[in-house]
Design a protein around this motif. Structure first.
Motif, PDB file in Angstrom:
ATOM      1  N   GLN A  76      28.401  13.312  37.098  1.00 25.40           N
ATOM      2  CA  GLN A  76      29.017  13.842  38.317  1.00 25.40           C
ATOM      3  C   GLN A  76      30.275  14.657  38.009  1.00 25.40           C
ATOM      4  OE1 GLN A  76      27.893  13.426  41.865  1.00 25.40           O
ATOM      5  NE2 GLN A  76      26.159  13.398  40.449  1.00 25.40           N
ATOM      6  N   GLN A  77      30.120  15.572  37.034  1.00 23.97           N
ATOM      7  CA  GLN A  77      31.242  16.441  36.675  1.00 23.97           C
ATOM      8  C   GLN A  77      30.719  17.699  36.001  1.00 23.97           C
ATOM      9  OE1 GLN A  77      33.339  13.751  34.013  1.00 23.97           O
ATOM     10  NE2 GLN A  77      32.548  14.820  32.229  1.00 23.97           N
ATOM     11  N   LEU A  78      31.599  18.695  35.896  1.00 28.80           N
ATOM     12  CA  LEU A  78      31.235  19.904  35.185  1.00 28.80           C
ATOM     13  C   LEU A  78      30.944  19.568  33.725  1.00 28.80           C
ATOM     14  CD1 LEU A  78      33.823  22.470  36.581  1.00 28.80           C
ATOM     15  CD2 LEU A  78      31.403  22.278  37.164  1.00 28.80           C
ATOM     16  N   TRP A  79      29.964  20.248  33.159  1.00 23.61           N
ATOM     17  CA  TRP A  79      29.540  20.024  31.785  1.00 23.61           C
ATOM     18  C   TRP A  79      29.470  21.372  31.098  1.00 23.61           C
ATOM     19  CZ3 TRP A  79      23.701  19.985  30.884  1.00 23.61           C
ATOM     20  CH2 TRP A  79      23.413  19.949  29.518  1.00 23.61           C
ATOM     21  N   ARG A  80      30.412  21.607  30.221  1.00 27.28           N
ATOM     22  CA  ARG A  80      30.447  22.842  29.452  1.00 27.28           C
ATOM     23  C   ARG A  80      29.573  22.636  28.222  1.00 27.28           C
ATOM     24  NH1 ARG A  80      34.659  21.389  32.158  1.00 27.28           N
ATOM     25  NH2 ARG A  80      35.517  22.919  33.604  1.00 27.28           N
ATOM     26  N   LYS A  81      28.437  23.313  28.207  1.00 28.39           N
ATOM     27  CA  LYS A  81      27.441  23.119  27.151  1.00 28.39           C
ATOM     28  C   LYS A  81      28.108  23.218  25.782  1.00 28.39           C
ATOM     29  CE  LYS A  81      23.258  22.827  25.408  1.00 28.39           C
ATOM     30  NZ  LYS A  81      22.829  21.512  25.051  1.00 28.39           N
ATOM     31  N   GLY A  82      27.949  22.177  24.981  1.00 28.76           N
ATOM     32  CA  GLY A  82      28.485  22.155  23.629  1.00 28.76           C
ATOM     33  C   GLY A  82      29.880  21.581  23.504  1.00 28.76           C
ATOM     34  N   GLU A  83      30.468  21.094  24.602  1.00 29.06           N
ATOM     35  CA  GLU A  83      31.847  20.618  24.508  1.00 29.06           C
ATOM     36  C   GLU A  83      31.996  19.420  23.574  1.00 29.06           C
ATOM     37  OE1 GLU A  83      33.269  19.820  28.463  1.00 29.06           O
ATOM     38  OE2 GLU A  83      31.600  18.517  28.924  1.00 29.06           O
ATOM     39  N   SER A  84      30.953  18.626  23.396  1.00 33.13           N
ATOM     40  CA  SER A  84      31.042  17.520  22.430  1.00 33.13           C
ATOM     41  C   SER A  84      30.252  17.818  21.158  1.00 33.13           C
ATOM     42  CB  SER A  84      30.575  16.201  23.056  1.00 33.13           C
ATOM     43  OG  SER A  84      29.235  16.300  23.481  1.00 33.13           O
ATOM     44  N   SER A  85      29.149  18.563  21.258  1.00 34.54           N
ATOM     45  CA  SER A  85      28.294  18.827  20.093  1.00 34.54           C
ATOM     46  C   SER A  85      28.690  20.081  19.325  1.00 34.54           C
ATOM     47  CB  SER A  85      26.838  18.992  20.542  1.00 34.54           C
ATOM     48  OG  SER A  85      26.682  20.187  21.303  1.00 34.54           O
ATOM     49  N   GLY A  86      29.386  21.000  19.979  1.00 35.08           N
ATOM     50  CA  GLY A  86      29.688  22.286  19.369  1.00 35.08           C
ATOM     51  C   GLY A  86      28.557  23.296  19.505  1.00 35.08           C
ATOM     52  N   HIS A  87      27.464  22.908  20.147  1.00 36.85           N
ATOM     53  CA  HIS A  87      26.292  23.773  20.314  1.00 36.85           C
ATOM     54  C   HIS A  87      26.400  24.543  21.623  1.00 36.85           C
ATOM     55  CE1 HIS A  87      24.247  20.564  17.649  1.00 36.85           C
ATOM     56  NE2 HIS A  87      24.896  21.445  16.919  1.00 36.85           N
ATOM     57  N   ILE A  88      27.343  25.452  21.669  1.00 35.36           N
ATOM     58  CA  ILE A  88      27.644  26.160  22.911  1.00 35.36           C
ATOM     59  C   ILE A  88      26.607  27.234  23.221  1.00 35.36           C
ATOM     60  CG2 ILE A  88      30.119  25.729  22.673  1.00 35.36           C
ATOM     61  CD1 ILE A  88      30.432  28.704  21.965  1.00 35.36           C
ATOM     62  N   GLN A  89      26.585  27.604  24.487  1.00 35.36           N
ATOM     63  CA  GLN A  89      25.770  28.715  24.955  1.00 35.36           C
ATOM     64  C   GLN A  89      26.712  29.796  25.479  1.00 35.36           C
ATOM     65  OE1 GLN A  89      23.244  26.928  27.938  1.00 35.36           O
ATOM     66  NE2 GLN A  89      21.745  26.266  26.417  1.00 35.36           N
ATOM     67  N   THR A  90      26.552  30.996  24.944  1.00 35.54           N
ATOM     68  CA  THR A  90      27.314  32.142  25.418  1.00 35.54           C
ATOM     69  C   THR A  90      26.415  32.943  26.348  1.00 35.54           C
ATOM     70  OG1 THR A  90      28.561  32.216  23.352  1.00 35.54           O
ATOM     71  CG2 THR A  90      28.587  34.207  24.712  1.00 35.54           C
ATOM     72  N   LEU A  91      26.897  33.216  27.536  1.00 27.23           N
ATOM     73  CA  LEU A  91      26.114  33.954  28.525  1.00 27.23           C
ATOM     74  C   LEU A  91      26.007  35.421  28.132  1.00 27.23           C
ATOM     75  CD1 LEU A  91      24.687  33.841  31.327  1.00 27.23           C
ATOM     76  CD2 LEU A  91      26.872  34.591  32.285  1.00 27.23           C
ATOM     77  N   ILE A  92      24.786  35.909  28.071  1.00 28.09           N
ATOM     78  CA  ILE A  92      24.524  37.324  27.859  1.00 28.09           C
ATOM     79  C   ILE A  92      24.258  37.992  29.206  1.00 28.09           C
ATOM     80  CG2 ILE A  92      23.038  39.023  26.715  1.00 28.09           C
ATOM     81  CD1 ILE A  92      24.799  37.240  24.810  1.00 28.09           C
ATOM     82  N   GLU A  93      23.453  37.324  30.040  1.00 31.32           N
ATOM     83  CA  GLU A  93      23.109  37.874  31.360  1.00 31.32           C
ATOM     84  C   GLU A  93      22.698  36.730  32.271  1.00 31.32           C
ATOM     85  OE1 GLU A  93      19.815  40.972  33.248  1.00 31.32           O
ATOM     86  OE2 GLU A  93      20.090  40.886  31.076  1.00 31.32           O
ATOM     87  N   ALA A  94      23.061  36.829  33.541  1.00 30.59           N
ATOM     88  CA  ALA A  94      22.651  35.855  34.558  1.00 30.59           C
ATOM     89  C   ALA A  94      21.793  36.567  35.587  1.00 30.59           C
ATOM     90  CB  ALA A  94      23.861  35.224  35.235  1.00 30.59           C
ATOM     91  N   ARG A  95      20.694  35.920  35.953  1.00 30.51           N
ATOM     92  CA  ARG A  95      19.791  36.483  36.967  1.00 30.51           C
ATOM     93  C   ARG A  95      19.477  35.414  37.992  1.00 30.51           C
ATOM     94  NH1 ARG A  95      15.199  39.714  33.467  1.00 30.51           N
ATOM     95  NH2 ARG A  95      16.652  40.986  32.245  1.00 30.51           N
ATOM     96  N   LEU A  96      19.371  35.832  39.238  1.00 29.37           N
ATOM     97  CA  LEU A  96      18.994  34.971  40.349  1.00 29.37           C
ATOM     98  C   LEU A  96      17.582  35.334  40.764  1.00 29.37           C
ATOM     99  CD1 LEU A  96      20.310  32.832  42.251  1.00 29.37           C
ATOM    100  CD2 LEU A  96      20.990  34.748  43.717  1.00 29.37           C
ATOM    101  N   ASP A  97      16.746  34.334  41.065  1.00 22.36           N
ATOM    102  CA  ASP A  97      15.366  34.654  41.448  1.00 22.36           C
ATOM    103  C   ASP A  97      15.308  35.233  42.858  1.00 22.36           C
ATOM    104  OD1 ASP A  97      15.499  32.390  43.132  1.00 22.36           O
ATOM    105  OD2 ASP A  97      13.583  31.613  42.466  1.00 22.36           O
TER     106      ASP A  97
END
Length: 139
Positions: A76-97
């Motif tokens: 029940q909180q924000l989760w920044r991908k990789g904050e504990s593992s170091g396996h981050i995701q950098t956004l290249i592009e965001a698309r909405l369906d």
């Protein structure tokens, strides 16, 4: 309830036509918890990496920082991908369906995407008889 007519308008939109992101975000049919599904896909290989959930705050953080942020339903909180593992995701592009209820995040993945240390979260194959592990963990 907000009208979703902007998505009907967008269906008829011309290439390059722009809409205010605030107007689009107001029209997203967020679920009861204020979330929509987000599919992470490797921008280069096109491999589907994972599915997670975002709320408006996580989406805006992702768009502004280019570091992918999700909403953790279990914590029940924000989760920044990789904050504990170091396996981050950098956004290249965001698309909405087309009807505004799912996101596609084209990302650059550092390390494995799955918490099991596999390249992606979709490593269990299914058929009518069995479920089969399809990939080894990355070490």
């Amino acid at each position: 309830m907000v009208s979703h007519s902007i998505f009907l308008d967008m269906e008829q939109g011309d290439l390059g036509q722009e809409y205010l992101v605030h107007t689009v975000l107001e029209s997203i049919p967020w679920n009861q918890e204020g979330l929509i599904a987000a599919i992470a896909q490797d921008a280069q290989s096109k491999e589907v990496l994972m599915l997670a959930w975002v709320n408006r705050e996580a989406l805006m953080e992702t768009l502004s920082t280019r570091r992918v942020c999700y909403w953790s339903r279990s914590r029940q909180q924000l989760w920044r991908k990789g904050e504990s593992s170091g396996h981050i995701q950098t956004l290249i592009e965001a698309r909405l369906d087309c009807d505004g209820d799912a996101l596609l995040l084209l990302v650059q993945q550092q390390g494995p995407a799955c918490h099991t240390h596999r390249p992606n979260c979709f490593y269990i194959g299914l058929d009518t008889e069995q479920a089969t592990i399809l990939t080894e963990p990355m070490r």
